[in-house]
Design a protein around this motif. Structure first.
Motif, PDB file in Angstrom:
ATOM      1  N   SER A 189       0.849  -1.173   0.000  1.00 19.50           N
ATOM      2  CA  SER A 189       0.000   0.000   0.000  1.00 19.50           C
ATOM      3  C   SER A 189       0.890   1.229   0.000  1.00 19.50           C
ATOM      4  N   TRP A 190       0.388   2.324  -0.579  1.00 19.64           N
ATOM      5  CA  TRP A 190       1.104   3.597  -0.476  1.00 19.64           C
ATOM      6  C   TRP A 190       0.957   4.186   0.922  1.00 19.64           C
ATOM      7  N   SER A 191       0.030   3.689   1.722  1.00 21.14           N
ATOM      8  CA  SER A 191      -0.297   4.300   3.012  1.00 21.14           C
ATOM      9  C   SER A 191       0.438   3.620   4.153  1.00 21.14           C
ATOM     10  N   GLU A 192       1.394   4.331   4.749  1.00 18.85           N
ATOM     11  CA  GLU A 192       2.072   3.810   5.925  1.00 18.85           C
ATOM     12  C   GLU A 192       1.093   3.618   7.075  1.00 18.85           C
ATOM     13  N   ARG A 193       0.121   4.525   7.188  1.00 21.53           N
ATOM     14  CA  ARG A 193      -0.849   4.429   8.281  1.00 21.53           C
ATOM     15  C   ARG A 193      -1.731   3.200   8.136  1.00 21.53           C
ATOM     16  N   GLU A 194      -2.128   2.889   6.904  1.00 16.03           N
ATOM     17  CA  GLU A 194      -2.955   1.696   6.688  1.00 16.03           C
ATOM     18  C   GLU A 194      -2.200   0.438   7.089  1.00 16.03           C
ATOM     19  N   ILE A 195      -0.935   0.358   6.690  1.00 21.24           N
ATOM     20  CA  ILE A 195      -0.134  -0.823   7.014  1.00 21.24           C
ATOM     21  C   ILE A 195       0.045  -0.942   8.526  1.00 21.24           C
ATOM     22  N   ALA A 196       0.331   0.179   9.190  1.00 18.17           N
ATOM     23  CA  ALA A 196       0.508   0.146  10.642  1.00 18.17           C
ATOM     24  C   ALA A 196      -0.792  -0.245  11.338  1.00 18.17           C
ATOM     25  N   ALA A 197      -1.924   0.304  10.886  1.00 17.09           N
ATOM     26  CA  ALA A 197      -3.205  -0.020  11.505  1.00 17.09           C
ATOM     27  C   ALA A 197      -3.542  -1.502  11.336  1.00 17.09           C
ATOM     28  N   SER A 198      -3.217  -2.065  10.190  1.00 15.41           N
ATOM     29  CA  SER A 198      -3.468  -3.495   9.966  1.00 15.41           C
ATOM     30  C   SER A 198      -2.601  -4.353  10.874  1.00 15.41           C
ATOM     31  N   THR A 199      -1.394  -3.881  11.177  1.00 14.72           N
ATOM     32  CA  THR A 199      -0.515  -4.620  12.085  1.00 14.72           C
ATOM     33  C   THR A 199      -1.041  -4.535  13.516  1.00 14.72           C
ATOM     34  N   VAL A 200      -1.521  -3.366  13.915  1.00 15.51           N
ATOM     35  CA  VAL A 200      -2.126  -3.220  15.238  1.00 15.51           C
ATOM     36  C   VAL A 200      -3.331  -4.154  15.379  1.00 15.51           C
ATOM     37  N   ALA A 201      -4.143  -4.242  14.311  1.00  9.13           N
ATOM     38  CA  ALA A 201      -5.361  -5.048  14.353  1.00  9.13           C
ATOM     39  C   ALA A 201      -5.087  -6.544  14.229  1.00  9.13           C
ATOM     40  N   GLY A 202      -3.849  -6.937  13.955  1.00  8.34           N
ATOM     41  CA  GLY A 202      -3.519  -8.347  13.844  1.00  8.34           C
ATOM     42  C   GLY A 202      -3.718  -8.926  12.464  1.00  8.34           C
ATOM     43  N   ARG A 203      -4.045  -8.078  11.477  1.00 10.97           N
ATOM     44  CA  ARG A 203      -4.196  -8.584  10.115  1.00 10.97           C
ATOM     45  C   ARG A 203      -2.846  -8.788   9.443  1.00 10.97           C
ATOM     46  N   LEU A 204      -1.814  -8.144   9.966  1.00 12.48           N
ATOM     47  CA  LEU A 204      -0.449  -8.320   9.487  1.00 12.48           C
ATOM     48  C   LEU A 204       0.458  -8.627  10.674  1.00 12.48           C
ATOM     49  N   ASP A 205       1.527  -9.385  10.407  1.00  7.85           N
ATOM     50  CA  ASP A 205       2.503  -9.662  11.458  1.00  7.85           C
ATOM     51  C   ASP A 205       3.584  -8.587  11.525  1.00  7.85           C
ATOM     52  N   TYR A 206       3.953  -8.044  10.369  1.00  5.27           N
ATOM     53  CA  TYR A 206       5.016  -7.044  10.306  1.00  5.27           C
ATOM     54  C   TYR A 206       4.618  -5.910   9.371  1.00  5.27           C
ATOM     55  N   ALA A 207       5.086  -4.720   9.716  1.00  2.00           N
ATOM     56  CA  ALA A 207       4.921  -3.543   8.861  1.00  2.00           C
ATOM     57  C   ALA A 207       6.302  -3.077   8.436  1.00  2.00           C
ATOM     58  N   LEU A 208       6.537  -2.991   7.137  1.00  2.20           N
ATOM     59  CA  LEU A 208       7.815  -2.520   6.595  1.00  2.20           C
ATOM     60  C   LEU A 208       7.548  -1.195   5.888  1.00  2.20           C
ATOM     61  N   ILE A 209       7.966  -0.098   6.516  1.00  3.01           N
ATOM     62  CA  ILE A 209       7.690   1.223   5.968  1.00  3.01           C
ATOM     63  C   ILE A 209       8.956   2.070   6.036  1.00  3.01           C
ATOM     64  N   GLY A 210       8.850   3.315   5.604  1.00  2.85           N
ATOM     65  CA  GLY A 210       9.942   4.261   5.741  1.00  2.85           C
ATOM     66  C   GLY A 210       9.453   5.528   6.403  1.00  2.85           C
ATOM     67  N   THR A 211      10.347   6.205   7.094  1.00  6.96           N
ATOM     68  CA  THR A 211      10.028   7.498   7.676  1.00  6.96           C
ATOM     69  C   THR A 211      11.116   8.488   7.293  1.00  6.96           C
ATOM     70  N   CYS A 212      10.749   9.746   7.282  1.00  7.39           N
ATOM     71  CA  CYS A 212      11.657  10.809   6.877  1.00  7.39           C
ATOM     72  C   CYS A 212      12.412  11.342   8.093  1.00  7.39           C
ATOM     73  N   GLY A 213      13.737  11.346   8.008  1.00 10.50           N
ATOM     74  CA  GLY A 213      14.541  11.903   9.086  1.00 10.50           C
ATOM     75  C   GLY A 213      14.242  11.246  10.415  1.00 10.50           C
ATOM     76  N   GLU A 214      14.012  12.063  11.442  1.00  5.17           N
ATOM     77  CA  GLU A 214      13.738  11.540  12.777  1.00  5.17           C
ATOM     78  C   GLU A 214      12.248  11.476  13.092  1.00  5.17           C
ATOM     79  N   SER A 215      11.403  11.570  12.084  1.00  5.97           N
ATOM     80  CA  SER A 215       9.964  11.500  12.306  1.00  5.97           C
ATOM     81  C   SER A 215       9.582  10.153  12.907  1.00  5.97           C
ATOM     82  N   ALA A 216       8.656  10.180  13.840  1.00  7.09           N
ATOM     83  CA  ALA A 216       8.201   8.944  14.463  1.00  7.09           C
ATOM     84  C   ALA A 216       7.339   8.158  13.489  1.00  7.09           C
ATOM     85  N   PRO A 217       7.476   6.847  13.456  1.00  6.05           N
ATOM     86  CA  PRO A 217       6.591   6.036  12.615  1.00  6.05           C
ATOM     87  C   PRO A 217       5.178   6.036  13.188  1.00  6.05           C
ATOM     88  N   PRO A 218       4.187   5.609  12.407  1.00  7.45           N
ATOM     89  CA  PRO A 218       2.801   5.603  12.906  1.00  7.45           C
ATOM     90  C   PRO A 218       2.612   4.607  14.042  1.00  7.45           C
TER      91      PRO A 218
END
Length: 345
Positions: free
Chosen positions: A132-161
């Motif tokens: 997905s283009w959406s980092e938030r969607e991937i993170a939310a799916s991991t929180v909900a247990g639909r995914l085991d891992y989220a592989l995303i990128g963040t800019c600089g020192e920005s906190a991931p979702p």
């Protein structure tokens, strides 16, 4: 009228046959009946799907779009029906008893490398991916247990979702490079100042993280506002750069590609961190150190495939491009403590 699978089969049959007459024969219909059905489908989709001529039919732009989707949907439904039949006969789904990992990722360079390494090291593990283009969607799916891992990128020192609900490991960090057409006046330079590109149009992939804001801020610091930014898929970004329509932003690991070059931005105004997220109580947490290790290996391989990045690192003997010491059994929470030597010029 709602679109149904039989309508997609009809559209595909017409495209494959190349004429309404041949398609009607293949479908066992009278041609007038097929023509009437096609008109109903076209009304439902909002436009003509085929141009009619003396030599048959040809898909319109809308028709080509629908056909592309149909050629994905129909085989997937067929496979679903086959697997459901196998389940009904055996009482268990195909592959039951195999461990599985469900990994969600943005359209970056490391997901394929991770899948390859898991498949090689653990052939008994079934890997299921979601992009997905959406980092938030991937993170939310991991929180909900639909995914085991989220592989995303963040800019600089920005906190991931989802920083309070997921544990994040920083796998690697790279400078952001610029893609230029091979014939661009600055293509022969070892590095390019961001301000030197003030008059250019830009292209980049979409996302709902803060990268667009970080880029805009970096441009302001360099004394300009981007003329325009085309947000599109990776292949289109590459094409726009190759034909000289735009310059592009890319991770330093972007592989060497005919017709374009990648160059570091002077002073490294933008940095990209590769992050692996998981739910702290998920069963897959036991595999986290090994998965992170596979990701680091995939990143090192990506660095080796990028001649410009390898040269950039060689010119900076003290620079590191991946995470330093890993803490807590492979987990560095909220961005971690990786060294940041590559930020300097």
């Amino acid at each position: 009228m709602e679109l149904e699978l039989r309508h997609l089969r009809t559209i595909r049959a017409i495209a494959d046959a190349g004429s309404l007459t041949k398609a009607a024969t293949a479908l066992g219909l009278a041609q007038p009946a097929l023509s009437a059905q096609l008109k109903r489908i076209e009304r439902s989709l909002g436009g003509e799907l085929f141009e009619r001529g003396r030599h048959g039919v040809r898909a319109t732009a809308l028709g080509a779009l629908v056909l592309d989707r149909a050629r994905v949907v129909l085989p997937a439904v067929h496979e679903l029906q086959a697997e459901a039949a196998r389940f009904a006969r055996s009482g268990s789904p195909a592959g039951a008893g195999r461990r599985s990992l469900r990994i969600g990722g943005t359209h970056g360079p490391l997901l394929g490398g991770l899948v390859d390494r898991i498949a090689s090291a653990d052939p008994g593990v079934a890997v299921v991916t979601h992009t997905s283009w959406s980092e938030r969607e991937i993170a939310a799916s991991t929180v909900a247990g639909r995914l085991d891992y989220a592989l995303i990128g963040t800019c600089g020192e920005s906190a991931p979702p989802e920083p309070g609900r997921l544990v994040w490991t920083e796998v690697a960090r790279d400078p952001v490079f610029v893609m230029l057409a091979a014939g661009h006046p600055l293509a022969a330079r070892g590095e390019v100042g961001l301000g030197e590109l003030a008059g250019e149009a830009w292209t980049d992939v979409p996302g709902d993280g803060c990268f667009a804001d970080c880029f805009a801020a970096a441009c302001v610091r360099a004394g300009f506002t981007p003329v325009s930014v085309y947000e599109t898929d990776i292949a289109s970004c590459v094409h726009l750069v190759q034909v000289g329509r735009a310059v592009g932003l890319c991770r330093a690991t972007f592989p060497d590609t005919p017709g374009l070059v990648t160059r570091p931005l002077a002073g490294t105004p933008l940095v990209w961190r590769h992050m692996l997220g998981r739910h702290p109580s998920a069963p897959a947490a036991l595999d986290a150190p090994r998965v992170a290790g596979h990701l680091r290996a995939a990143h090192r391989a990506a660095v080796d495939r990028s001649g410009s990045y390898a040269r950039w690192l060689a010119s900076r003997p003290g620079a590191v491009h991946d995470t330093g010491t890993v803490q807590d059994g492979g987990t560095v929470q909220d961005g971690g403590t990786a060294r940041d030597a590559e930020r300097g010029p």
